[in-house]
Scaffold this motif. Structure first.
Motif, PDB file in Angstrom:
ATOM      1  N   ALA A 116      88.566  73.807 -36.127  1.00 43.98           N
ATOM      2  CA  ALA A 116      89.944  74.158 -36.997  1.00 43.98           C
ATOM      3  C   ALA A 116      89.993  73.783 -37.739  1.00 43.98           C
ATOM      4  N   ASP A 117      89.329  72.672 -38.182  1.00 41.95           N
ATOM      5  CA  ASP A 117      89.396  72.401 -39.494  1.00 41.95           C
ATOM      6  C   ASP A 117      88.126  72.888 -40.677  1.00 41.95           C
ATOM      7  N   ASP A 118      87.699  73.830 -40.121  1.00 39.33           N
ATOM      8  CA  ASP A 118      86.694  74.517 -40.956  1.00 39.33           C
ATOM      9  C   ASP A 118      85.281  73.682 -40.981  1.00 39.33           C
ATOM     10  N   VAL A 119      84.684  72.934 -39.829  1.00 42.06           N
ATOM     11  CA  VAL A 119      83.510  72.758 -40.421  1.00 42.06           C
ATOM     12  C   VAL A 119      82.616  72.418 -39.011  1.00 42.06           C
ATOM     13  N   VAL A 120      81.120  73.121 -38.397  1.00 40.54           N
ATOM     14  CA  VAL A 120      81.271  73.397 -38.071  1.00 40.54           C
ATOM     15  C   VAL A 120      80.192  72.193 -37.450  1.00 40.54           C
ATOM     16  N   PRO A 121      80.386  71.642 -36.236  1.00 36.46           N
ATOM     17  CA  PRO A 121      79.657  70.304 -35.806  1.00 36.46           C
ATOM     18  C   PRO A 121      78.246  70.139 -35.587  1.00 36.46           C
ATOM     19  N   LEU A 122      77.477  69.431 -34.942  1.00 36.44           N
ATOM     20  CA  LEU A 122      76.239  69.295 -34.328  1.00 36.44           C
ATOM     21  C   LEU A 122      76.383  68.725 -33.212  1.00 36.44           C
ATOM     22  N   VAL A 123      75.418  69.793 -32.530  1.00 35.92           N
ATOM     23  CA  VAL A 123      75.548  68.868 -30.823  1.00 35.92           C
ATOM     24  C   VAL A 123      74.307  68.104 -30.390  1.00 35.92           C
ATOM     25  N   TRP A 124      74.833  66.851 -29.933  1.00 36.61           N
ATOM     26  CA  TRP A 124      74.067  66.047 -29.797  1.00 36.61           C
ATOM     27  C   TRP A 124      73.571  65.623 -28.322  1.00 36.61           C
ATOM     28  N   LEU A 125      72.921  65.428 -27.597  1.00 34.50           N
ATOM     29  CA  LEU A 125      72.868  64.872 -26.481  1.00 34.50           C
ATOM     30  C   LEU A 125      72.016  63.524 -26.825  1.00 34.50           C
ATOM     31  N   THR A 126      72.363  62.372 -26.099  1.00 34.33           N
ATOM     32  CA  THR A 126      71.564  60.914 -25.916  1.00 34.33           C
ATOM     33  C   THR A 126      70.917  60.823 -24.859  1.00 34.33           C
ATOM     34  N   ARG A 127      70.042  60.835 -24.404  1.00 32.95           N
ATOM     35  CA  ARG A 127      69.632  60.209 -23.698  1.00 32.95           C
ATOM     36  C   ARG A 127      68.212  59.357 -23.591  1.00 32.95           C
ATOM     37  N   PRO A 128      67.599  58.723 -22.615  1.00 31.63           N
ATOM     38  CA  PRO A 128      66.826  57.375 -22.803  1.00 31.63           C
ATOM     39  C   PRO A 128      65.291  58.922 -23.082  1.00 31.63           C
ATOM     40  N   PRO A 129      63.995  57.967 -23.457  1.00 32.74           N
ATOM     41  CA  PRO A 129      63.101  58.906 -23.759  1.00 32.74           C
ATOM     42  C   PRO A 129      62.541  59.815 -22.841  1.00 32.74           C
ATOM     43  N   ASP A 130      62.420  59.391 -21.537  1.00 35.24           N
ATOM     44  CA  ASP A 130      61.977  59.588 -20.342  1.00 35.24           C
ATOM     45  C   ASP A 130      63.259  60.407 -19.874  1.00 35.24           C
ATOM     46  N   GLY A 131      64.037  61.354 -20.415  1.00 34.62           N
ATOM     47  CA  GLY A 131      64.832  62.455 -19.685  1.00 34.62           C
ATOM     48  C   GLY A 131      64.130  63.501 -19.510  1.00 34.62           C
ATOM     49  N   HIS A 132      65.222  64.752 -18.893  1.00 38.30           N
ATOM     50  CA  HIS A 132      63.978  66.026 -18.618  1.00 38.30           C
ATOM     51  C   HIS A 132      64.592  66.991 -19.287  1.00 38.30           C
ATOM     52  N   ASP A 133      63.276  67.782 -19.741  1.00 41.55           N
ATOM     53  CA  ASP A 133      63.342  69.082 -20.494  1.00 41.55           C
ATOM     54  C   ASP A 133      64.092  69.515 -20.198  1.00 41.55           C
ATOM     55  N   ALA A 134      64.171  70.042 -18.715  1.00 37.53           N
ATOM     56  CA  ALA A 134      65.150  71.013 -18.509  1.00 37.53           C
ATOM     57  C   ALA A 134      66.661  71.080 -18.627  1.00 37.53           C
ATOM     58  N   GLU A 135      66.624  69.141 -18.926  1.00 39.07           N
ATOM     59  CA  GLU A 135      68.074  69.501 -18.723  1.00 39.07           C
ATOM     60  C   GLU A 135      68.477  69.828 -20.177  1.00 39.07           C
ATOM     61  N   ASP A 136      67.703  69.165 -20.711  1.00 40.39           N
ATOM     62  CA  ASP A 136      67.927  70.012 -22.135  1.00 40.39           C
ATOM     63  C   ASP A 136      67.812  70.899 -22.732  1.00 40.39           C
ATOM     64  N   LEU A 137      67.084  71.581 -22.379  1.00 38.79           N
ATOM     65  CA  LEU A 137      67.238  73.075 -21.900  1.00 38.79           C
ATOM     66  C   LEU A 137      68.193  73.900 -21.463  1.00 38.79           C
ATOM     67  N   ALA A 138      68.701  72.994 -20.330  1.00 42.72           N
ATOM     68  CA  ALA A 138      70.032  73.872 -19.918  1.00 42.72           C
ATOM     69  C   ALA A 138      71.248  73.321 -20.924  1.00 42.72           C
ATOM     70  N   TRP A 139      70.916  71.829 -21.507  1.00 42.45           N
ATOM     71  CA  TRP A 139      71.779  72.099 -22.682  1.00 42.45           C
ATOM     72  C   TRP A 139      72.245  73.391 -23.439  1.00 42.45           C
ATOM     73  N   ALA A 140      70.871  73.070 -24.149  1.00 41.04           N
ATOM     74  CA  ALA A 140      70.389  74.462 -24.936  1.00 41.04           C
ATOM     75  C   ALA A 140      71.470  75.826 -25.245  1.00 41.04           C
ATOM     76  N   ALA A 141      71.244  75.870 -23.242  1.00 35.94           N
ATOM     77  CA  ALA A 141      71.558  77.972 -23.247  1.00 35.94           C
ATOM     78  C   ALA A 141      73.013  77.213 -23.510  1.00 35.94           C
ATOM     79  N   ALA A 142      73.668  76.271 -23.209  1.00 36.07           N
ATOM     80  CA  ALA A 142      74.928  76.052 -22.879  1.00 36.07           C
ATOM     81  C   ALA A 142      75.506  76.644 -24.410  1.00 36.07           C
ATOM     82  N   VAL A 143      74.833  75.557 -25.446  1.00 35.78           N
ATOM     83  CA  VAL A 143      75.241  75.783 -26.975  1.00 35.78           C
ATOM     84  C   VAL A 143      75.485  77.317 -27.410  1.00 35.78           C
ATOM     85  N   GLY A 144      74.415  77.685 -26.676  1.00 35.82           N
ATOM     86  CA  GLY A 144      73.919  79.304 -27.382  1.00 35.82           C
ATOM     87  C   GLY A 144      75.543  80.189 -26.892  1.00 35.82           C
ATOM     88  N   CYS A 145      75.590  80.005 -25.479  1.00 35.57           N
ATOM     89  CA  CYS A 145      76.924  80.841 -25.269  1.00 35.57           C
ATOM     90  C   CYS A 145      78.075  80.343 -26.234  1.00 35.57           C
TER      91      CYS A 145
END
Length: 147
Positions: A72-101
């Motif tokens: 609404a303020d004409d700013v395209v935001p960045l989306v980032w997921l914070t997590r421990p270093p031992d997080g799951h790649d499958a979860e990261d990719l699921a959020w990446a798909a949601a970001v694309g949609c």
């Protein structure tokens, strides 16, 4: 495959996000969270539930709601997921798909990075940066954690 370098301004913004994650986490690990906005600026955050993964529709809905104020303020935001270093790649990719949609539905290109206390990485391309020790920018006082 040749990877293009990350623009300097984006690199600084992502480094700021890593630095903020490291200082927020301290010695204890915080639960994974989704953030939308500009690191160091206005940010909306959503702590991810630990009772199981969200489906794609709920992820997209959450992202769209979090993005609307910025758009609404004409700013395209960045989306980032914070997590421990031992997080799951499958979860990261699921959020990446949601970001694309969500980006397609909102009519903008949204980007997602995964941020830990020592690194950032784009889960789709694998582009990222890792630090063994984050140093304060030159001229920054020890008590000032911005930047």
């Amino acid at each position: 495959m040749i990877q293009e370098p990350v623009p300097t301004l984006l690199e600084r913004v992502l480094r700021r996000a890593v630095r903020a994650q490291a200082s927020a986490e301290g010695r204890c690990q915080r639960p994974p969270a989704l953030h939308v906005g500009i690191p160091g600026g206005r940010v909306r955050s959503f702590e991810l539930p630990d009772d199981g993964p969200l489906d794609l529709a709920l992820r997209v809905e959450a992202l769209e709601a979090m993005c609307r104020d910025h758009l609404a303020d004409d700013v395209v935001p960045l989306v980032w997921l914070t997590r421990p270093p031992d997080g799951h790649d499958a979860e990261d990719l699921a959020w990446a798909a949601a970001v694309g949609c969500a980006g397609a539905e909102l009519g903008v290109r949204l980007d997602l990075v995964v941020v830990t206390r020592r690194s950032w990485r784009d889960p789709r391309s694998g582009v990222g940066r890792r630090w063994t020790r984050l140093r304060r920018p030159a001229g920054q006082a020890a008590g000032n954690s911005s930047g």
